[in-house]
Design a protein around this motif. Sequence first.
Motif, PDB file in Angstrom:
ATOM      1  N   LEU A  44      -7.290  -5.503   7.930  1.00  0.00           N
ATOM      2  CA  LEU A  44      -6.369  -4.795   7.045  1.00  0.00           C
ATOM      3  C   LEU A  44      -6.826  -4.934   5.599  1.00  0.00           C
ATOM      4  O   LEU A  44      -6.870  -3.949   4.857  1.00  0.00           O
ATOM      5  CB  LEU A  44      -4.945  -5.322   7.218  1.00  0.00           C
ATOM      6  N   TYR A  45      -7.185  -6.137   5.190  1.00  0.00           N
ATOM      7  CA  TYR A  45      -7.685  -6.370   3.832  1.00  0.00           C
ATOM      8  C   TYR A  45      -8.902  -5.491   3.541  1.00  0.00           C
ATOM      9  O   TYR A  45      -8.967  -4.822   2.499  1.00  0.00           O
ATOM     10  CB  TYR A  45      -8.036  -7.844   3.642  1.00  0.00           C
ATOM     11  N   GLN A  46      -9.867  -5.485   4.451  1.00  0.00           N
ATOM     12  CA  GLN A  46     -11.085  -4.704   4.256  1.00  0.00           C
ATOM     13  C   GLN A  46     -10.776  -3.213   4.158  1.00  0.00           C
ATOM     14  O   GLN A  46     -11.375  -2.492   3.346  1.00  0.00           O
ATOM     15  CB  GLN A  46     -12.081  -4.978   5.381  1.00  0.00           C
ATOM     16  N   GLU A  47      -9.829  -2.756   4.957  1.00  0.00           N
ATOM     17  CA  GLU A  47      -9.486  -1.337   4.921  1.00  0.00           C
ATOM     18  C   GLU A  47      -8.712  -0.972   3.654  1.00  0.00           C
ATOM     19  O   GLU A  47      -8.854   0.140   3.150  1.00  0.00           O
ATOM     20  CB  GLU A  47      -8.723  -0.941   6.184  1.00  0.00           C
ATOM     21  N   ILE A  48      -7.927  -1.894   3.147  1.00  0.00           N
ATOM     22  CA  ILE A  48      -7.251  -1.638   1.865  1.00  0.00           C
ATOM     23  C   ILE A  48      -8.290  -1.623   0.748  1.00  0.00           C
ATOM     24  O   ILE A  48      -8.300  -0.722  -0.094  1.00  0.00           O
ATOM     25  CB  ILE A  48      -6.163  -2.697   1.586  1.00  0.00           C
ATOM     26  N   GLU A  49      -9.177  -2.614   0.761  1.00  0.00           N
ATOM     27  CA  GLU A  49     -10.192  -2.726  -0.282  1.00  0.00           C
ATOM     28  C   GLU A  49     -11.105  -1.502  -0.327  1.00  0.00           C
ATOM     29  O   GLU A  49     -11.435  -1.003  -1.403  1.00  0.00           O
ATOM     30  CB  GLU A  49     -11.018  -3.996  -0.063  1.00  0.00           C
ATOM     31  N   VAL A  95       0.846  -1.203   0.000  1.00  0.00           N
ATOM     32  CA  VAL A  95       0.000   0.000   0.000  1.00  0.00           C
ATOM     33  C   VAL A  95       0.877   1.247   0.000  1.00  0.00           C
ATOM     34  O   VAL A  95       0.643   2.182  -0.770  1.00  0.00           O
ATOM     35  CB  VAL A  95      -0.964   0.006   1.204  1.00  0.00           C
ATOM     36  N   LEU A  96       1.906   1.263   0.843  1.00  0.00           N
ATOM     37  CA  LEU A  96       2.793   2.419   0.920  1.00  0.00           C
ATOM     38  C   LEU A  96       3.497   2.696  -0.402  1.00  0.00           C
ATOM     39  O   LEU A  96       3.819   3.836  -0.707  1.00  0.00           O
ATOM     40  CB  LEU A  96       3.848   2.212   2.012  1.00  0.00           C
ATOM     41  N   SER A  97       3.720   1.640  -1.176  1.00  0.00           N
ATOM     42  CA  SER A  97       4.394   1.823  -2.462  1.00  0.00           C
ATOM     43  C   SER A  97       3.396   1.994  -3.611  1.00  0.00           C
ATOM     44  O   SER A  97       3.783   1.934  -4.769  1.00  0.00           O
ATOM     45  CB  SER A  97       5.348   0.659  -2.731  1.00  0.00           C
ATOM     46  N   GLY A  98       2.130   2.215  -3.269  1.00  0.00           N
ATOM     47  CA  GLY A  98       1.122   2.488  -4.294  1.00  0.00           C
ATOM     48  C   GLY A  98       0.613   1.256  -5.018  1.00  0.00           C
ATOM     49  O   GLY A  98       0.057   1.354  -6.102  1.00  0.00           O
ATOM     50  N   GLN A  99       0.796   0.091  -4.424  1.00  0.00           N
ATOM     51  CA  GLN A  99       0.403  -1.162  -5.066  1.00  0.00           C
ATOM     52  C   GLN A  99      -0.753  -1.826  -4.311  1.00  0.00           C
ATOM     53  O   GLN A  99      -0.665  -2.986  -3.909  1.00  0.00           O
ATOM     54  CB  GLN A  99       1.606  -2.097  -5.133  1.00  0.00           C
ATOM     55  N   GLN A 100      -1.859  -1.087  -4.170  1.00  0.00           N
ATOM     56  CA  GLN A 100      -3.007  -1.598  -3.429  1.00  0.00           C
ATOM     57  C   GLN A 100      -3.541  -2.894  -4.039  1.00  0.00           C
ATOM     58  O   GLN A 100      -3.902  -3.818  -3.314  1.00  0.00           O
ATOM     59  CB  GLN A 100      -4.131  -0.551  -3.371  1.00  0.00           C
ATOM     60  N   ALA A 101      -3.596  -2.975  -5.356  1.00  0.00           N
ATOM     61  CA  ALA A 101      -4.109  -4.185  -6.005  1.00  0.00           C
ATOM     62  C   ALA A 101      -3.259  -5.398  -5.640  1.00  0.00           C
ATOM     63  O   ALA A 101      -3.786  -6.484  -5.370  1.00  0.00           O
ATOM     64  CB  ALA A 101      -4.166  -3.997  -7.521  1.00  0.00           C
ATOM     65  N   LYS A 102      -1.952  -5.235  -5.603  1.00  0.00           N
ATOM     66  CA  LYS A 102      -1.074  -6.346  -5.221  1.00  0.00           C
ATOM     67  C   LYS A 102      -1.274  -6.720  -3.751  1.00  0.00           C
ATOM     68  O   LYS A 102      -1.154  -7.890  -3.390  1.00  0.00           O
ATOM     69  CB  LYS A 102       0.385  -6.005  -5.486  1.00  0.00           C
ATOM     70  N   ALA A 103      -1.564  -5.737  -2.906  1.00  0.00           N
ATOM     71  CA  ALA A 103      -1.837  -6.025  -1.496  1.00  0.00           C
ATOM     72  C   ALA A 103      -3.095  -6.880  -1.367  1.00  0.00           C
ATOM     73  O   ALA A 103      -3.137  -7.822  -0.562  1.00  0.00           O
ATOM     74  CB  ALA A 103      -1.981  -4.727  -0.706  1.00  0.00           C
ATOM     75  N   LEU A 104      -4.097  -6.584  -2.162  1.00  0.00           N
ATOM     76  CA  LEU A 104      -5.336  -7.361  -2.136  1.00  0.00           C
ATOM     77  C   LEU A 104      -5.098  -8.782  -2.656  1.00  0.00           C
ATOM     78  O   LEU A 104      -5.626  -9.752  -2.106  1.00  0.00           O
ATOM     79  CB  LEU A 104      -6.419  -6.657  -2.956  1.00  0.00           C
TER      80      LEU A 104
END
Length: 111
Positions: free
Chosen positions: A83-88, A49-58
Amino acid sequence: MRHAARSTHCPPRSSRRRDHERALQYGQSVIEADPLRESVQRDVMLLLVLSGQQAKALVAYQKLKSVLRTDLGIEPMPDTKQLYQEIESRAIFDRLDSYLLSHFGSAQAQA
């Protein structure tokens, strides 16, 4: 006798970005060796997420969920699901400082 002035400012963004990249690489190597290390999985998700890769985090969460089900017959821990829900939902950005403090001990780790 002169004393060198201590720097109290944050490291430059490029330095923090390199730190995130190194931490992400390290976390991913730990996960390759032991994919069931859920705390490391959360750290990697946050670093993505910090590196702008939210999709990869999911995607990382989905892989973890699959491995946990297949290997152990369990679901991810509540902290990991949250954490997953908050990223999503992108709510992670409202709580990023709190996540940084709890995962890395610093709210200044932002990219």
